[in-house]
Every structure is written in structure tokens, then in C-alpha cells.
Design an enzyme around this catalytic site. Structure first.
Site, PDB file in Angstrom:
ATOM      1  N   LYS A   1       0.843  -1.206   0.000  1.00 33.12           N
ATOM      2  CA  LYS A   1       0.000   0.000   0.000  1.00 33.12           C
ATOM      3  C   LYS A   1       0.879   1.258   0.000  1.00 33.12           C
ATOM      4  O   LYS A   1       0.621   2.204  -0.745  1.00 33.12           O
ATOM      5  CB  LYS A   1      -0.916  -0.004   1.239  1.00 33.12           C
ATOM      6  CG  LYS A   1      -2.022  -1.042   1.142  1.00 33.12           C
ATOM      7  CD  LYS A   1      -2.738  -1.281   2.460  1.00 33.12           C
ATOM      8  CE  LYS A   1      -3.722  -2.450   2.307  1.00 33.12           C
ATOM      9  NZ  LYS A   1      -4.331  -2.871   3.569  1.00 33.12           N
TER      10      LYS A   1
ATOM     11  N   GLN B   1      -4.520  -1.579   9.901  1.00 28.86           N
ATOM     12  CA  GLN B   1      -4.364  -2.850   9.187  1.00 28.86           C
ATOM     13  C   GLN B   1      -4.954  -3.999  10.016  1.00 28.86           C
ATOM     14  O   GLN B   1      -4.646  -4.164  11.186  1.00 28.86           O
ATOM     15  CB  GLN B   1      -2.877  -3.103   8.891  1.00 28.86           C
ATOM     16  CG  GLN B   1      -2.610  -4.373   8.118  1.00 28.86           C
ATOM     17  CD  GLN B   1      -3.219  -4.381   6.709  1.00 28.86           C
ATOM     18  OE1 GLN B   1      -3.222  -3.381   6.004  1.00 28.86           O
ATOM     19  NE2 GLN B   1      -3.774  -5.519   6.306  1.00 28.86           N
TER      20      GLN B   1
ATOM     21  N   ASP C   1     -11.111   2.652   4.440  1.00 29.10           N
ATOM     22  CA  ASP C   1     -11.508   1.252   4.268  1.00 29.10           C
ATOM     23  C   ASP C   1     -13.004   1.161   3.954  1.00 29.10           C
ATOM     24  O   ASP C   1     -13.476   0.154   3.432  1.00 29.10           O
ATOM     25  CB  ASP C   1     -11.244   0.468   5.569  1.00 29.10           C
ATOM     26  CG  ASP C   1      -9.988  -0.388   5.481  1.00 29.10           C
ATOM     27  OD1 ASP C   1      -9.567  -0.704   4.354  1.00 29.10           O
ATOM     28  OD2 ASP C   1      -9.446  -0.747   6.540  1.00 29.10           O
TER      29      ASP C   1
END
Ligand code: NDP
Length: 290
Positions: free
Chosen positions: A51, A95, A118
């Protein structure tokens, strides 16, 4: 016998990458994504590294915050609060998975919905339920729609069967497919579904998001069906030097019956990362317009 065409997530993601680079260049200050990783889970480290690398390529600023696995819930709460309050931060990603002593859903619910890249916050998922698809949408389902659109797969009026109903993939996927714009007729299935193979056999489009290697084989698939394989499963494989390989939820033999199949790896994965980038840019734009 058919050999399915490939829904190439890498090719589609690299096309979208160009569009995002152009979008970023029009924003006065680069969007800023903060990624928080707790503990040393090797798979999570690979995902996070990927990422951060993608951010660099796209001109998105990124900050990686690494915390010890034994961090307390209170400390993590105050870190999220700080990031929420920091006007310089556009997107926050914690995460997954977090170590067991931390309540992941409670903690991610604390992220400012405007910075929730997200797309899992109840406010962002709630917007999807309301049919509003202009906000922060969970990256994997969002990426799948973009992939299907890229290959001009017709969705309107089609029978879509989603296998899995998770907060992260299955449920938002089902909502997106049923939303105005996609207009598919959606069946949501899960571990309690009876005669799953029979249900899947009726589908024009199958989204497999289960997490069971090669569960769906060609006897489940209607000829010409489109199979999107979300599953990422590690399976033993002595022919690989490392002793394992990645496998999807669909058996390779679905290619003999389906018209399109997304590969694992190289299908949904690259799209998920690119949609995180898209959401970061969208979050920066929405917040800075307010
Ligand atoms: P979850 O474990 O949260 O959800 C799995 C879903 O599958 C559940 O709804 C479960 O049903 C259902 N299920 C389990 N067993 C069966 C069965 N035998 N028959 C029918 N349904 C079943 O997983 P996620 O949604 O988070 O992820 C799914 C897969 O996708 C995983 O392999 C994951 O690694 C991968 N993934 C890939 C991403 C990518 O970018 N490529 C991103 C995110 C995930 P129930 O609700 O009844 O328990």
C-alpha cells in the site's frame, strides 16, 4: 468446452492508476494516508508495504505508524483520536487483523467516517444501504465493480450470487450489485445456505468470498457464467520452493465452463489496493470541500 477469458486486475488497476495520478495532480496539497500496523504479522507487513509503495507511485503522501503487538486499547484509541483531529491527515487505515486483546470493530468505529478509507464505518456502510455510492466504499467490492465495468460485463437484470456475507466483502458487494447503476438481482449466500451448488448454478455472475481453497468447481457453474474469485488461501504445494501457493475459492476447472474468471493472484487483489488509493483521494476532496 469453453476457456474463460481473464479478468485481469493488474491491467485494470494500472489503467485506474493513470486516472488517479491525473486526479492527484489537480489537488493543491497531496492527499495524506496514515497506515497503522500493530504487531509483526508477516502477511500484514507485506500488504502494508504494498500500500505504501503504491501511494509513492501515485503521488499520495503516506505515513506508516508501527506499534508493538502488546499496545493497550487505550493507547490505540488516543492515537486514532489524534489522527482524527489532525487536519493534515486525509485517510486512516488500521491494518487488519489486530492482536486478539484489541476489539477491532470498536476501534475502527472510532475513525472519523470522513477519513475511513476502508469504508467499514457504520456511517459509510449505512450510506451504501441507502443506495448512496458517492462516498467511501469498501475497497474490495468497489474494486470488483470497477473490474467488471472495465471488461464491460453486463450486470443489469443479471442473476448475481454472492458467496459470503462479511462486513468487508460479501455484504457490501451484495449492496453494490443491487444498487441503482448496477441493477443486478442479488442472492446473498453463506455457511447456512442449503444446496449452495444449486443456487450458484443459477448465477450469471458469481462472487466467491469464502476463504476455502477451490471450493467452487465447474459442476457448480452455469456455462458462460462470470466468476470473480476473492478468496486468498494458502495451500501446501511441494512443487513451489517455499512449499505453498496462493489459491482462490474457485477451482481452476471453472475455466472450462465460465466465460470470464478473475485469477488469484492478479485479479481482485490489485483492484483492492487501487481502490484504497481512490478512496484516499476522494476523502481528501470531500473533507477539503467542507
Ligand atoms: P470472512 O471469514 O469474514 O467471511 C467468509 C464468509 O464465507 C462468511 O459469510 C461465511 O458464512 C461464508 N462461508 C464460510 N464457509 C462457507 C461455506 N462452506 N459455504 C458458504 N459460505 C461459507 O471472510 P472475508 O469476507 O473477510 O474474506 C473472504 C475471502 O476473501 C478470504 O479468503 C480473504 O482472504 C479474501 N479477501 C481477499 C481480498 C482481496 O483483496 N483479494 C480482500 C479481503 C478478503 P457465515 O457468515 O455464515 O459464517
Amino acid at each position: 468446452m469453453m476457456t474463460a477469458q481473464i479478468l485481469d486486475g493488474k491491467a485494470c488497476a494500472s489503467q485506474i492508476e493513470k486516472e488517479i495520478i491525473a486526479e492527484v495532480s489537480k489537488i493543491s496539497r497531496p492527499p495524506h494516508l496514515v497506515v497503522v500496523i500493530v504487531g509483526g504479522d508477516p502477511a500484514s507487513k507485506v500488504y502494508v508495504g504494498n500500500k505504501i509503495k503504491t501511494c509513492k507511485r501515485l503521488g499520495i503522501r503516506s505515513t506508516l505508524i508501527e506499534k508493538e503487538a502488546n499496545i493497550s486499547e487505550d493507547l490505540l484509541k488516543s492515537l486514532i483520536q489524534e489522527l482524527n483531529d489532525d487536519d493534515d491527515v486525509d485517510g486512516i487505515l488500521i491494518q487488519s487483523p489486530l492482536p486478539n486483546h484489541l476489539d477491532e470493530i470498536m476501534l475502527t468505529d472510532l475513525i472519523d467516517p470522513l477519513k475511513d478509507v476502508d469504508g467499514f464505518h457504520p456511517i459509510n456502510l449505512g450510506r451504501l444501504v441507502q443506495g448512496r455510492t458517492d462516498g467511501l466504499i469498501p475497497c474490495t467490492p468497489f474494486g470488483i465493480i470497477r473490474l467488471l465495468n472495465y471488461y464491460q460485463i453486463p450486470l443489469q437484470g443479471k442473476q448475481a450470487v454472492v458467496i459470503g456475507r462479511s462486513r468487508i466483502v460479501g455484504m457490501p458487494m451484495s449492496l453494490l450489485l443491487a444498487s441503482q447503476g448496477c441493477n443486478a438481482t442479488v442472492t446473498i449466500t453463506h455457511s447456512k445456505t442449503e444446496d449452495l451448488a444449486e443456487v450458484v448454478k443459477r448465477a450469471d455472475i458469481v462472487i466467491a468470498a469464502v476463504g476455502r481453497a477451490e471450493m467452487i468447481d465447474n459442476t457448480w457453474i452455469k456455462p458462460g457464467c462470470v466468476v470473480v474469485d476473492v478468496g486468498i488461501n494458502r495451500v501446501d504445494d511441494a512443487s513451489h520452493e517455499r512449499g505453498w501457493k496462493l489459491s482462490g475459492d474457485a477451482h481452476p476447472n471453472v475455466s472450462s465452463t465460465a466465460s470470464w474468471v478473475s485469477p488469484v493472484p492478479g485479479g481482485v487483489g490489485p483492484m483492492t489496493v487501487m481502490m484504497l488509493m481512490q478512496n484516499t483521494v476522494t476523502a481528501a476532496k470531500i473533507r477539503r470541500q467542507r
